[in-house]
Scaffold this active site. Structure first.
Site, PDB file in Angstrom:
ATOM      1  N   LYS A 189       0.864  -1.324  -0.079  1.00 17.61           N
ATOM      2  CA  LYS A 189      -0.020   0.107  -0.018  1.00 17.61           C
ATOM      3  C   LYS A 189       0.878   1.384  -0.079  1.00 17.61           C
ATOM      4  O   LYS A 189       1.998   1.093  -0.525  1.00 17.61           O
ATOM      5  CB  LYS A 189      -0.800  -0.069   1.017  1.00 17.61           C
ATOM      6  CG  LYS A 189      -1.608  -1.210   1.287  1.00 17.61           C
ATOM      7  CD  LYS A 189      -2.974  -1.320   2.227  1.00 17.61           C
ATOM      8  CE  LYS A 189      -3.447  -2.653   2.345  1.00 17.61           C
ATOM      9  NZ  LYS A 189      -4.643  -2.768   2.807  1.00 17.61           N
ATOM     10  N   HIS A 224      -8.917  -3.053  -6.224  1.00 23.83           N
ATOM     11  CA  HIS A 224      -8.331  -3.307  -4.664  1.00 23.83           C
ATOM     12  C   HIS A 224      -9.597  -2.593  -4.284  1.00 23.83           C
ATOM     13  O   HIS A 224      -9.895  -1.519  -4.586  1.00 23.83           O
ATOM     14  CB  HIS A 224      -7.213  -2.842  -4.341  1.00 23.83           C
ATOM     15  CG  HIS A 224      -6.893  -3.235  -2.733  1.00 23.83           C
ATOM     16  ND1 HIS A 224      -7.229  -2.317  -1.751  1.00 23.83           N
ATOM     17  CD2 HIS A 224      -6.205  -4.115  -2.402  1.00 23.83           C
ATOM     18  CE1 HIS A 224      -6.886  -3.028  -0.893  1.00 23.83           C
ATOM     19  NE2 HIS A 224      -6.237  -3.897  -0.957  1.00 23.83           N
ATOM     20  N   GLU A 279      -9.652  -0.528  -1.659  1.00 28.02           N
ATOM     21  CA  GLU A 279      -9.261   0.831  -1.459  1.00 28.02           C
ATOM     22  C   GLU A 279      -9.474   1.675  -2.774  1.00 28.02           C
ATOM     23  O   GLU A 279      -9.637   2.853  -2.784  1.00 28.02           O
ATOM     24  CB  GLU A 279      -7.900   1.094  -0.780  1.00 28.02           C
ATOM     25  CG  GLU A 279      -7.951   0.531   0.857  1.00 28.02           C
ATOM     26  CD  GLU A 279      -6.707  -0.204   1.170  1.00 28.02           C
ATOM     27  OE1 GLU A 279      -5.574   0.027   0.524  1.00 28.02           O
ATOM     28  OE2 GLU A 279      -6.875  -1.022   2.001  1.00 28.02           O
TER      29      GLU A 279
HETATM   30  P1  PGA Z   1      -4.467  -6.498   5.260  1.00 26.26           P
HETATM   31  O1  PGA Z   1      -4.654  -5.745   3.754  1.00 26.26           O
HETATM   32  O2  PGA Z   1      -3.782  -7.649   5.031  1.00 26.26           O
HETATM   33  O3  PGA Z   1      -3.767  -5.258   6.025  1.00 26.26           O
HETATM   34  O4  PGA Z   1      -5.873  -6.564   5.729  1.00 26.26           O
HETATM   35  C1  PGA Z   1      -5.088  -6.868   2.878  1.00 26.26           C
HETATM   36  C2  PGA Z   1      -4.993  -6.047   1.388  1.00 26.26           C
HETATM   37  O5  PGA Z   1      -5.386  -4.931   1.388  1.00 26.26           O
HETATM   38  O6  PGA Z   1      -4.808  -6.632   0.159  1.00 26.26           O
END
Ligand code: PGA
Length: 254
Positions: free
Chosen positions: A11, A95, A97
């Protein structure tokens, strides 16, 4: 022997030193003949460093996003050509997000998916429902619609070489992991949708789980027949956790 696919989605985290340390860790984890594919997804500024660090190893590198446009006057955007040029093989598409924070629509994501396939970048198509959608009993319907946005337009051929990631929005970065049974049920549903188009593809397509995967819960998820690995956020920034998850998958594969 089972095959696993493990992606580390960094990220918008990290700096040069951390990118170097995490890439070196991925490189070491890939020194094995076992069928466990390791792929890291750094933010754009660290892609080239990571790709160079992985050169000559079996680990691969991917971008977290791409523009659907060809290179040109698109300030701030990054083309698929550039992502390939710096040595990446994969790209994340859809994704949660991107869908929920950046409001990317089915239509935009379908264009990005098409661009990746056209250029020979392997897409990791992410699908997943929100908490309210799950509580309303709509999980299967939501992931079906997200997959259909690509499958119905391009057909199953576009998914060859791709990865499908089930990432329930309520489990991402929250510490709330889907139970192995909850995840398995959605994975089996996704695989049956693909099977309706192409049975061979359905059995070879990696369908991976993402959402608060840690070393302590990974092996019970990977023990499910339709969970072929994980897309890992927070735990991929911790070399000890990431290593433990990958080593756990190697044990199951071997
Ligand atoms: P996380 O994120 O393992 O921090 O929950 C997974 C992702 O967003 O791919």
């Amino acid at each position: 022997m089972r095959r696993f696919w493990l992606g580390g989605n960094w990220k918008m985290h990290g700096n040069m030193a951390q990118a170097h340390a995490l890439s070196t860790c991925a490189r070491k984890l890939a020194q094995t003949e076992l069928p466990v594919q390791v792929v890291i997804f750094p933010a754009f500024p660290y892609l080239q460093l990571a790709a160079q660090c992985l050169q000559g190893s079996k680990a691969m590198c991917g971008a977290q996003d791409l523009a659907y446009q060809p290179p040109g006057a698109f300030t701030g955007a990054v083309s698929g050509e550039m992502i390939l040029d710096v040595g990446c093989q994969y790209v994340l598409i859809g994704h949660s997000e991107r869908r929920h924070v950046f409001q990317e629509s089915h239509e935009l994501l379908t264009r990005k998916f098409a661009r990746a396939v056209e250029l020979g970048l392997r897409p990791v198509l992410c699908v997943g429902e929100t908490l309210s959608q799950r509580e309303a009993g709509q999980s299967e319907h939501v992931v079906h619609a997200q997959l259909a946005a690509v499958l119905d337009v391009f057909g199953p051929a576009a998914l060859r070489g791709a990865v499908l990631a089930y990432e329930p929005v309520w489990a991402i970065g929250t510490g709330k992991v889907a139970t192995p049974e909850q995840a398995q049920a959605i994975h089996a549903h996704l695989r049956s949708i693909v099977r309706n188009h192409d049975a061979n593809l359905a059995s070879s397509l990696p369908i991976v789980y993402g959402g608060s995967v840690k070393a302590s819960n990974a092996s019970s998820l990977f023990a499910q027949p339709d969970i072929d690995g994980a897309l890992i956020g927070g735990s991929s920034l911790d070399t000890l956790e990431f290593t433990a998850i990958v080593e756990g998958a190697k044990d199951l594969a071997g």
